[in-house]
Design a protein around this motif. Sequence first.
Motif, PDB file in Angstrom:
ATOM      1  N   LEU A  43       0.003  42.445  -5.564  1.00 49.02           N
ATOM      2  CA  LEU A  43      -0.650  43.607  -6.125  1.00 49.02           C
ATOM      3  C   LEU A  43      -2.023  43.722  -5.497  1.00 49.02           C
ATOM      4  CD1 LEU A  43       0.314  43.221  -9.878  1.00 49.02           C
ATOM      5  CD2 LEU A  43       1.454  44.538  -8.102  1.00 49.02           C
TER       6      LEU A  43
ATOM      7  N   MET B 185      -4.131  52.970 -11.964  1.00 55.50           N
ATOM      8  CA  MET B 185      -3.504  51.667 -11.836  1.00 55.50           C
ATOM      9  C   MET B 185      -4.433  50.553 -12.294  1.00 55.50           C
ATOM     10  SD  MET B 185      -0.482  52.338 -10.522  1.00 55.50           S
ATOM     11  CE  MET B 185       0.103  50.800  -9.801  1.00 55.50           C
TER      12      MET B 185
ATOM     13  N   VAL C 100       0.279  47.008 -14.810  1.00 53.55           N
ATOM     14  CA  VAL C 100       1.451  46.702 -13.995  1.00 53.55           C
ATOM     15  C   VAL C 100       2.207  45.502 -14.569  1.00 53.55           C
ATOM     16  CG1 VAL C 100       2.196  45.869 -11.732  1.00 53.55           C
ATOM     17  CG2 VAL C 100       0.534  47.729 -11.889  1.00 53.55           C
ATOM     18  N   GLU C 101       1.486  44.477 -14.963  1.00 52.35           N
ATOM     19  CA  GLU C 101       2.129  43.288 -15.527  1.00 52.35           C
ATOM     20  C   GLU C 101       2.874  43.625 -16.814  1.00 52.35           C
ATOM     21  OE1 GLU C 101       3.614  39.574 -15.925  1.00 52.35           O
ATOM     22  OE2 GLU C 101       2.554  40.399 -14.182  1.00 52.35           O
TER      23      GLU C 101
ATOM     24  N   LYS D 262       6.012  45.529 -15.940  1.00 52.08           N
ATOM     25  CA  LYS D 262       7.063  44.651 -15.417  1.00 52.08           C
ATOM     26  C   LYS D 262       7.825  43.999 -16.562  1.00 52.08           C
ATOM     27  CE  LYS D 262       5.900  40.809 -13.228  1.00 52.08           C
ATOM     28  NZ  LYS D 262       5.502  39.878 -12.143  1.00 52.08           N
TER      29      LYS D 262
ATOM     30  N   CYS E 286       3.064  52.408 -18.461  1.00 51.77           N
ATOM     31  CA  CYS E 286       3.198  51.047 -17.920  1.00 51.77           C
ATOM     32  C   CYS E 286       4.421  50.922 -17.016  1.00 51.77           C
ATOM     33  CB  CYS E 286       3.284  50.046 -19.061  1.00 51.77           C
ATOM     34  SG  CYS E 286       1.752  49.835 -19.995  1.00 51.77           S
TER      35      CYS E 286
ATOM     36  N   ALA F 269       3.578  52.623 -13.773  1.00 51.06           N
ATOM     37  CA  ALA F 269       2.626  51.853 -12.966  1.00 51.06           C
ATOM     38  C   ALA F 269       3.329  50.696 -12.253  1.00 51.06           C
ATOM     39  CB  ALA F 269       1.496  51.330 -13.847  1.00 51.06           C
ATOM     40  N   PHE F 270       4.200  49.996 -12.962  1.00 48.26           N
ATOM     41  CA  PHE F 270       4.932  48.894 -12.329  1.00 48.26           C
ATOM     42  C   PHE F 270       5.805  49.395 -11.192  1.00 48.26           C
ATOM     43  CE2 PHE F 270       9.099  46.632 -12.311  1.00 48.26           C
ATOM     44  CZ  PHE F 270       8.678  45.524 -11.583  1.00 48.26           C
TER      45      PHE F 270
ATOM     46  N   ARG G 273       5.475  51.894  -9.302  1.00 48.40           N
ATOM     47  CA  ARG G 273       4.711  52.324  -8.124  1.00 48.40           C
ATOM     48  C   ARG G 273       4.352  51.154  -7.206  1.00 48.40           C
ATOM     49  NH1 ARG G 273       2.299  56.182 -12.043  1.00 48.40           N
ATOM     50  NH2 ARG G 273       3.211  58.185 -11.463  1.00 48.40           N
ATOM     51  N   THR G 274       4.431  49.949  -7.698  1.00 47.42           N
ATOM     52  CA  THR G 274       4.131  48.793  -6.859  1.00 47.42           C
ATOM     53  C   THR G 274       5.347  48.314  -6.072  1.00 47.42           C
ATOM     54  OG1 THR G 274       4.649  47.105  -8.547  1.00 47.42           O
ATOM     55  CG2 THR G 274       2.412  48.031  -8.555  1.00 47.42           C
TER      56      THR G 274
END
Length: 337
Positions: A4, A45, A50-51, A54, A171, A174-175, A177-178
């Motif tokens: 990340l 972001m 992101v965590e 996930k 959330c 956002a995840f 998108r990684t």
Amino acid sequence: MLRLALLSLFLLTFKANGSLCAQETYFSDVPLGIDWIIVPQDNPMSAAKVELGKRLFFDARLSGNGTVSCASCHDPNKGWADDRKFSPGAHGELTTRNVPSVVNVGLHRTFFWDGRAASLEEQALVPLTNPAEMDIELGELENRLRQIDGYRSQFQAIFADGVTAQNVAKCLAAFQRTLVAGETAYDRFRGGHANALAGEIGRGSGIFFGKANCGNCHIAKVYTDHKLHNIGTGLDDTEQDRELAGQTGKAADGGKFRTPLLRDLALTAPYFHDGSKTTLEEVVDFYNEGGGKNPHLDPHIVPLKLTPEEKKALVTFLREGLRSNVYPQIEKPRLPK
């Protein structure tokens, strides 16, 4: 582990009217060939977001009966998609469309095969509430997550209003998108490495952008034109999917589906919205024959008259020339009790 990146990069994204505007985001360490990821201004972001996304992505408690998660259909071991034609939901009922990969999903401008969602945030809640998929009411989802200490504290640390369905969507988006992949042979070629497309991969590339005219819709670099087209798939289905016509009510929009991304195509069989082609060879044969004839067939879809050798080279380019050297590999997260 998925890296990340936490540095900023000047990014182009889209306003509601479709015009371009500038914004800051934390994406900077992205593979060659991936220059921009669309991040809406109301969902910036962060590593914490992101965590949390996930964890939610892999948690079956987001389904009504606790049996399926987002990752049940978007499986990291299956190209972040599914290797079945259609996938079973929480009650075992099969979906009516093939599951697309979520790798590089941040490059899209519309979502679902019929393009009915305008953002990842909007898209995220639809499978959750769909009775044929995860089948959970949003109020129940919120109450369930609030009762899990680990989730409740994570949401409170990120959002002033804590656990809400909209924050779940933020959330998850956002995840996703990684989940970026790139540095294919073609990306390296565009980056200045002239020998990256040597041999049959190079010949296949020439056919892709030349005689086969694939580049008309799968535009170089992003491999999509962000539009919906009728290529004649699904016409033999007795309960034919209404596709874009189901959204617009226009008969001329029948048979139109979104142009998919093509990186790592070899990992995501079967193909098309109906999962009707199981191999890349079948896909190439379908296009070579001029698609599925129907009154609203896209004018770009015509017989290609490729030789067996040309078809073989084109498949090699799709399989090898568009295979990423950088691909999202992650460890499944530990879920809060």
